[in-house]
Design an enzyme around this catalytic site. Sequence first.
Site, PDB file in Angstrom:
ATOM      1  N   GLY A   1       0.962  -1.128  -0.008  1.00  0.00           N
ATOM      2  CA  GLY A   1      -0.018   0.171   0.060  1.00  0.00           C
ATOM      3  C   GLY A   1       1.029   1.313   0.254  1.00  0.00           C
TER       4      GLY A   1
ATOM      5  CD  GLN B   1       3.458   5.951   2.222  1.00  0.00           C
ATOM      6  OE1 GLN B   1       2.693   5.551   2.357  1.00  0.00           O
ATOM      7  NE2 GLN B   1       4.719   5.396   2.993  1.00  0.00           N
TER       8      GLN B   1
ATOM      9  CB  CYS C   1       5.959   2.450   6.994  1.00  0.00           C
ATOM     10  SG  CYS C   1       5.331   3.915   5.955  1.00  0.00           S
ATOM     11  CG  LEU C   2       6.709   1.421   0.611  1.00  0.00           C
ATOM     12  CD1 LEU C   2       6.015   1.499  -0.463  1.00  0.00           C
ATOM     13  CD2 LEU C   2       7.836   0.480   0.344  1.00  0.00           C
TER      14      LEU C   2
ATOM     15  CG  HIS D   1       0.225   1.099   7.421  1.00  0.00           C
ATOM     16  ND1 HIS D   1       1.176   0.727   8.450  1.00  0.00           N
ATOM     17  CD2 HIS D   1       0.781   2.129   6.603  1.00  0.00           C
ATOM     18  CE1 HIS D   1       2.395   1.421   7.921  1.00  0.00           C
ATOM     19  NE2 HIS D   1       2.115   2.005   6.772  1.00  0.00           N
ATOM     20  CD  GLU D   2      -0.709   2.480   2.943  1.00  0.00           C
ATOM     21  OE1 GLU D   2      -0.396   3.596   2.809  1.00  0.00           O
ATOM     22  OE2 GLU D   2       0.019   1.556   3.201  1.00  0.00           O
TER      23      GLU D   2
ATOM     24  CG  HIS E   1       0.756   6.666   5.499  1.00  0.00           C
ATOM     25  ND1 HIS E   1       1.947   7.351   6.060  1.00  0.00           N
ATOM     26  CD2 HIS E   1       0.918   5.647   5.229  1.00  0.00           C
ATOM     27  CE1 HIS E   1       2.959   6.326   6.304  1.00  0.00           C
ATOM     28  NE2 HIS E   1       2.092   5.292   5.632  1.00  0.00           N
TER      29      HIS E   1
END
Length: 190
Positions: free
Chosen positions: A46, A51, A100-101, A142-143, A146
């Site tokens: 995701g 991000q 997380c990226l 999680h997304e 963000h």
Amino acid sequence: MSILPIVTYNDSVLRQKAKSIPENSEQIQTLIDDMFETMYNGQGVGIAAPQIGESLRLFVIDADAFTAEEEDEKDCGPLTFINPVMKKLESEKIAMDEGCLSIPGIRESVTRPDKIEVTWLDRDFKEQKEVFSGWVSRVIQHEYDHIEGVLFIDYLGSFRKRLLRTKLGQVDSGEMPADYPVMPKKNVLS
Ligand code: NI
């Protein structure tokens, strides 16, 4: 389509409450394509618009690799969430490792409710509403965080966080290796 650099954890864009997207446009469609490509390139499941430096209420997911392993979970390939509204439903609380990226090299256990209800616009700007559980619910939560300016490390206790301080500093200064392009931070939150 292009692979965009990913901003890392101390960038202020990751701490803003993102803005709604007023209408469909060519730029939004390109952004969605680029976000998918960036996510696949980083082997993520995701990615949210903040991000890649865009403070917009938009994220994309593809939890297929995980849901395919679980027989009781429905198939969940690429999905685009525009202006989503998420409600956590009364359900079992589950602890699971997350990464997380924007925070390469760190994985930590986070406890979240299993079930959520989401209302959102898909990439054709058609309204959708669904209840999610299991892996895909985890990824969406999680997304969604963000676009609210929340990171998974915010859920950790102060002791855990203290142990991670050195690693987080390395992420921040770009010393933490990532196998995808990251963007040096523009400004620092104390
Ligand atoms: Ni993330």
